[in-house]
Design a protein around this motif. Structure first.
Motif, short mmCIF file in Angstrom:
data_model
loop_
_atom_site.label_atom_id
_atom_site.label_comp_id
_atom_site.label_asym_id
_atom_site.label_seq_id
_atom_site.Cartn_x
_atom_site.Cartn_y
_atom_site.Cartn_z
N ALA A 7 0.84 -1.21 0.00
CA ALA A 7 0.00 0.00 0.00
C ALA A 7 0.87 1.25 0.00
N TYR A 8 1.97 1.22 0.73
CA TYR A 8 2.91 2.35 0.76
C TYR A 8 3.38 2.69 -0.65
N LEU A 9 3.86 1.69 -1.39
CA LEU A 9 4.38 1.94 -2.73
C LEU A 9 3.28 2.32 -3.70
N ARG A 10 2.11 1.71 -3.58
CA ARG A 10 0.98 2.08 -4.44
C ARG A 10 0.66 3.56 -4.30
N SER A 11 0.60 4.03 -3.07
CA SER A 11 0.30 5.44 -2.81
C SER A 11 1.38 6.34 -3.40
N LYS A 12 2.64 5.99 -3.17
CA LYS A 12 3.76 6.79 -3.70
C LYS A 12 3.72 6.87 -5.23
N MET A 13 3.40 5.78 -5.89
CA MET A 13 3.38 5.76 -7.36
C MET A 13 2.23 6.62 -7.91
N VAL A 14 1.06 6.54 -7.29
CA VAL A 14 -0.07 7.37 -7.75
C VAL A 14 0.26 8.84 -7.56
N LEU A 16 3.20 10.22 -7.46
CA LEU A 16 4.26 10.58 -8.40
C LEU A 16 3.68 10.83 -9.80
N VAL A 17 2.88 9.89 -10.28
CA VAL A 17 2.34 9.99 -11.64
C VAL A 17 1.38 11.15 -11.79
N THR A 18 0.67 11.50 -10.72
CA THR A 18 -0.30 12.61 -10.79
C THR A 18 0.28 13.93 -10.32
N ASN A 19 1.61 13.99 -10.20
CA ASN A 19 2.33 15.21 -9.81
C ASN A 19 1.89 15.78 -8.46
N GLN A 20 1.49 14.91 -7.55
CA GLN A 20 1.11 15.36 -6.21
C GLN A 20 2.28 15.35 -5.24
N ALA A 22 6.77 14.22 -5.17
CA ALA A 22 7.95 13.58 -5.74
C ALA A 22 8.26 12.30 -4.97
N PHE A 23 8.90 11.37 -5.63
CA PHE A 23 9.30 10.13 -4.98
C PHE A 23 10.65 9.73 -5.54
N SER A 24 11.61 9.52 -4.68
CA SER A 24 12.93 9.08 -5.11
C SER A 24 13.08 7.59 -4.78
#
Length: 126
Positions: A7-14, A16-20, A22-24
């Motif tokens: 769930a952590y990574l799912r949230s980070k990816m969404v 990131l993709v929606t420009n809400q 940044a994720f490194s």
């Protein structure tokens, strides 16, 4: 062994993709062993005790949406029954990124080992 995304990574990816947000990518990835399913919410029971420690893990280049591990790991385990594995972003603590189940549960006596061969872990985006 196929990975599921936490769930952590799912949230980070969404985000990131929606420009809400940044994720490194983490600088290192670590493989962890569990006695219960970590679930998408990182609720599993990770091994502790004895000589157990997370092992650093790396991956070959992605091809067609899939990346496979390219390092071999060997875990020295406390006594127990081990059913799952997880990929985390820190050598202790940190966040669960991906997880999966072993094909069969692995039972170890104290000091027993669990070998993970290169190519055993596969991450696929669907």
């Amino acid at each position: 062994m196929i990975a599921q995304k936490s769930a952590y990574l799912r949230s980070k990816m969404v985000k990131l993709v929606t420009n809400q947000q940044a994720f490194s990518a983490p600088s290192n990835l670590y493989l962890a062993i569990y006695s219960s399913d970590p679930t998408i919410n990182d609720a599993g029971t990770e091994a502790v005790g004895g000589s157990y420690a997370r092992q650093q893990l790396s991956f070959a280049a992605e091809s067609n949406g899939t990346a496979q591990s390219n390092t071999s790991e060997s875990f020295t385990m406390p006594a127990g029954t081990w059913t799952h594995w997880g990929i985390r972003d820190a050598s202790s603590g940190g966040n669960l990124l991906y997880f999966g189940a072993f094909d069969i549960a692995i039972v170890t006596a104290g000091g027993g080992t669990i070998p993970i061969a290169s190519g055993d872990i596969s991450i696929t985006e669907e």
